[in-house]
Every structure is written in C-alpha cells, then in structure tokens.
Design a protein around this motif. Structure first.
Motif, PDB file in Angstrom:
ATOM      1  N   GLU A 167       0.802  -1.213   0.143  1.00  0.00           N
ATOM      2  CA  GLU A 167       0.065   0.124  -0.007  1.00  0.00           C
ATOM      3  C   GLU A 167       0.898   1.124   0.021  1.00  0.00           C
ATOM      4  O   GLU A 167       0.486   2.295  -0.710  1.00  0.00           O
ATOM      5  CB  GLU A 167      -0.889  -0.085   1.247  1.00  0.00           C
ATOM      6  CG  GLU A 167      -2.025  -1.031   1.374  1.00  0.00           C
ATOM      7  CD  GLU A 167      -2.926  -0.987   2.269  1.00  0.00           C
ATOM      8  OE1 GLU A 167      -3.762  -1.771   2.196  1.00  0.00           O
ATOM      9  OE2 GLU A 167      -2.513  -0.470   3.384  1.00  0.00           O
ATOM     10  N   GLU A 168       2.008   1.276   0.832  1.00  0.00           N
ATOM     11  CA  GLU A 168       2.703   2.389   0.905  1.00  0.00           C
ATOM     12  C   GLU A 168       3.726   2.538  -0.241  1.00  0.00           C
ATOM     13  O   GLU A 168       4.426   3.586  -0.615  1.00  0.00           O
ATOM     14  CB  GLU A 168       3.489   2.331   2.098  1.00  0.00           C
ATOM     15  CG  GLU A 168       2.678   2.572   3.376  1.00  0.00           C
ATOM     16  CD  GLU A 168       2.042   3.962   3.542  1.00  0.00           C
ATOM     17  OE1 GLU A 168       3.000   4.901   3.399  1.00  0.00           O
ATOM     18  OE2 GLU A 168       0.720   4.079   3.770  1.00  0.00           O
ATOM     19  N   GLY A 169       4.138   1.292  -1.028  1.00  0.00           N
ATOM     20  CA  GLY A 169       5.181   1.367  -1.833  1.00  0.00           C
ATOM     21  C   GLY A 169       6.368   1.114  -1.087  1.00  0.00           C
ATOM     22  O   GLY A 169       6.893   1.984  -0.329  1.00  0.00           O
ATOM     23  N   ALA A 170       7.037   0.073  -1.410  1.00  0.00           N
ATOM     24  CA  ALA A 170       8.180  -0.300  -0.710  1.00  0.00           C
ATOM     25  C   ALA A 170       9.551   0.501  -1.052  1.00  0.00           C
ATOM     26  O   ALA A 170       9.524   0.753  -2.008  1.00  0.00           O
ATOM     27  CB  ALA A 170       8.599  -1.873  -0.654  1.00  0.00           C
ATOM     28  N   PRO A 171      10.363   0.970  -0.060  1.00  0.00           N
ATOM     29  CA  PRO A 171      11.928   1.637  -0.517  1.00  0.00           C
ATOM     30  C   PRO A 171      12.433   0.529  -1.360  1.00  0.00           C
ATOM     31  O   PRO A 171      12.156  -0.799  -1.571  1.00  0.00           O
ATOM     32  CB  PRO A 171      12.324   1.648   0.752  1.00  0.00           C
ATOM     33  CG  PRO A 171      11.310   1.533   2.022  1.00  0.00           C
ATOM     34  CD  PRO A 171      10.370   0.541   1.396  1.00  0.00           C
ATOM     35  N   GLU A 172      13.407   1.093  -2.080  1.00  0.00           N
ATOM     36  CA  GLU A 172      14.289   0.330  -3.089  1.00  0.00           C
ATOM     37  C   GLU A 172      14.822  -0.812  -2.293  1.00  0.00           C
ATOM     38  O   GLU A 172      15.156  -2.048  -3.053  1.00  0.00           O
ATOM     39  CB  GLU A 172      15.466   1.134  -3.731  1.00  0.00           C
ATOM     40  CG  GLU A 172      16.133   0.553  -4.579  1.00  0.00           C
ATOM     41  CD  GLU A 172      17.293   1.320  -5.158  1.00  0.00           C
ATOM     42  OE1 GLU A 172      18.024   0.781  -6.038  1.00  0.00           O
ATOM     43  OE2 GLU A 172      17.153   2.562  -4.969  1.00  0.00           O
ATOM     44  N   THR A 173      15.280  -0.909  -1.049  1.00  0.00           N
ATOM     45  CA  THR A 173      15.907  -1.921  -0.154  1.00  0.00           C
ATOM     46  C   THR A 173      15.064  -2.306   1.057  1.00  0.00           C
ATOM     47  O   THR A 173      14.910  -1.317   2.094  1.00  0.00           O
ATOM     48  CB  THR A 173      17.210  -1.673   0.101  1.00  0.00           C
ATOM     49  OG1 THR A 173      17.983  -1.314  -0.959  1.00  0.00           O
ATOM     50  CG2 THR A 173      17.893  -2.691   0.887  1.00  0.00           C
ATOM     51  N   VAL A 174      14.475  -3.534   1.026  1.00  0.00           N
ATOM     52  CA  VAL A 174      13.900  -4.215   2.154  1.00  0.00           C
ATOM     53  C   VAL A 174      14.617  -5.265   2.811  1.00  0.00           C
ATOM     54  O   VAL A 174      14.849  -6.214   1.991  1.00  0.00           O
ATOM     55  CB  VAL A 174      12.406  -4.258   1.742  1.00  0.00           C
ATOM     56  CG1 VAL A 174      11.676  -4.878   3.059  1.00  0.00           C
ATOM     57  CG2 VAL A 174      11.670  -3.169   1.333  1.00  0.00           C
ATOM     58  N   VAL A 175      14.922  -5.271   4.097  1.00  0.00           N
ATOM     59  CA  VAL A 175      15.296  -6.342   4.837  1.00  0.00           C
ATOM     60  C   VAL A 175      14.440  -6.913   5.715  1.00  0.00           C
ATOM     61  O   VAL A 175      14.025  -6.276   6.690  1.00  0.00           O
ATOM     62  CB  VAL A 175      16.657  -6.025   5.379  1.00  0.00           C
ATOM     63  CG1 VAL A 175      17.483  -7.050   6.338  1.00  0.00           C
ATOM     64  CG2 VAL A 175      17.740  -5.390   4.447  1.00  0.00           C
TER      65      VAL A 175
END
Length: 313
Positions: free
Chosen positions: A202-210
């Motif tokens: 919904e928010e749109g993930a950042p370029e990098t997600v861990v």
C-alpha cells in the motif's frame, strides 16, 4: 529483536551442558571469507567477564573480527538506542547503524506502560509524543553513518489490538522516512506476515527492504524474493522446530540472503540459552550453508556482498 522458538532441539547435536547459562560460548573456527552481522544489538549485550574484562563494544568487535565477522549493523529500537547506534557507528569504522522505533515501542509511547515487566512506568504520551519521536528518527536517518531505518514493522505477539493502530501508523511513517533518505528498511515481523506485506504494498516499498530474523515460510520467501526483498536469517534456524525457516532458506535466492545474530538473542545451537554475540555468526552461517547445500565459503561470499549492497557500504 525477534522471537525464539520454544523447542530446545538443534538441527544436529544437543544443547551444550558444560558451563552455566551466563557463560559465553567459545570462539568458533574462523571463516575463510569475512562477513557482516546484518543485525545486532551491542548496547544490549550482557556485562559478562569476556576474557577477564567487562563486555565492551571494543571487545565485541575484536572477538567478532577474530573469527571473520568484520562488519556489524547496530540496530536501534527506541530513541535512546537509535541515538546510541548512530554515535557508535560514527565512532567505529566497521559499524553501521539503523534507527527506528520498534513496533512494540510505538504503542508504549502512545498508551504508556504500567512498569510491570518494564524498567519503569511510562505515562501515555498520545499521538503527539509518537510524532515527536518519529521526527527525531527522521533526523537521525539523515546521518551518513546510518544506513537503515528499522527495526520497524508489526508485532502481534506482544502488542494486542489496542496498540495495532499506533504500530501501523509508525510502520507507515518509517517506510516514508526510509524512502525519503534512500536507506534500507529493516522489518520486524512477528505473527503479522500478511499485514506487513499489505502495508509495504500500500505504501510502496523502499528500494531496499530487509526482513530481519526472517520468520515466514517457504511460500512467503518466494513472495519476498520476487519483490526483491532481502531475507536475513538468525540462530533460530538451527532450532529443531524451525523447519519452516530451513525450508524458506532453501528456496531463497543466494543474492537475497543475509546472516545475523540479533544478539544477545537467538543464540544458535548448541549454545542456545547462553548470550549471543556477533562472534557466533560462523555457527549460524555454517548451518545455513548445510541447508543450502553449498560450501560455507560460497555462502559467506554471497552474504558479504549482499549485506554491503543492502546497506550501501
């Protein structure tokens, strides 16, 4: 910080009987390829007699480096811990920081705590106090030594329905902070898989997600890998009742896998119950290599590159 599994069995072998529960495990054999501990809490390490002296950052880093763990990601969970993480990363060239309000911290700020089970009572601060705390996290996230925003996410184990709104609001704000500053988003997901993935979409993930201390199953691992998320595995992958974690690791692409301690928690077998520390990364990495069916050097090479890429160092 993450949950531990309740069954005490290892993947292979038995829990160590020698020494008390407060005795640090021995140094493992060094890795041939240096790696990073992708998630640790040096500020929470117990003050134990390591080598005849109290545990310090210098001691923890030296012991880690002696077995091939040459970089650590120090993770903040509240304002004090995030300030400490940022300062420690500024002081030590092989330490990088992340800053955040832990999912359980946000409802504590809003609703307060009674003091039972906590160091001291805390009055309810309301939404305004949460916004003020998030503003400081935003400022800390701009610092060059801070390479991630987290651990943030959702935790339905320790926080009940009364705190869900504060958790989700905080999670969404952390996503925004990570995107605006171009930093990795470090996820804490406990008993909340579907909602964590929903909010990210919904928010749109950042370029990098861990996904710190990955806790989902193999099907979720495939979803995360398809989205380009990193999956960071901790010592609980060695626990007997953690087959779902081993199944997830087995299907996770090599270029999406990280290794972490979450120290002082989640100490790998055969030392479960004793304090964890970054120097025990080789124990977990070797167990992971066995699951992946690859040589430990190959896995170490991959996770070293993955961690550097994820946190931009």
């Amino acid at each position: 910080m993450a949950a531990t599994a309740s069954n005490s069995g290892p993947v292979g072998g038995e829990r160590k009987k020698d020494g008390g529960k407060d005795v640090p495990p021995p140094l493992p054999a060094p890795l041939n390829v240096p790696v990073a501990d992708a998630h640790t809490h040096l500020d929470m390490l117990p003050q134990l007699p390591l080598g005849g002296a109290p545990s310090t950052v210098e001691d923890a880093l030296a012991k880690a480096a002696s077995v091939g763990v040459t970089t650590v990601i120090q993770v903040g969970c509240d304002l004090a811990g995030s300030r400490w993480a940022a300062q420690t990363a500024a002081d030590w060239e092989n330490v990088w920081a992340t800053v955040a309000l832990h999912p359980n911290e946000a409802p504590r700020i809003v609703h307060g705590v009674e003091g039972s089970g906590h160091p001291a009572p805390r009055p309810a601060g309301g939404d305004r106090a949460l916004d003020e705390a998030l503003a400081e996290i935003d400022a800390l996230a701009a610092l060059p030594q801070v390479r991630g925003v987290g651990e943030t996410g959702l935790d339905y184990f320790r926080t009940g329905p009364e705190g869900a709104a504060a958790q989700e609001y905080s999670f969404r704000r952390h996503i925004d902070i990570a995107k605006r500053h171009g930093k990795a988003l470090v996820i804490h997901d406990r008993d909340a898989h579907d909602d964590v993935l929903r909010v990210l979409e919904e928010e749109g993930a950042p370029e990098t997600v861990v996904f710190h201390c990955y806790s989902g199953d193999a099907e979720m691992a495939k979803i995360c890998a398809a989205a380009g998320y990193y999956l960071s595995f901790a010592g609980n992958i060695t626990f007997r009742n953690a087959q779902h974690l081993r199944d997830a690791l087995a299907v996770a692409p090599m270029d999406r896998v990280l290794v972490e301690t979450d120290a002082p928690f989640l100490t790998p077998m055969p030392y479960r119950g004793r304090p964890n520390a970054p120097y025990l990364i080789p124990v977990t990495l070797r167990a992971m290599a066995e699951v992946k069916g690859v040589h430990e050097d190959a896995l170490a090479t991959a996770v070293s590159a993955n961690t550097a890429r994820a946190f931009g160092y």
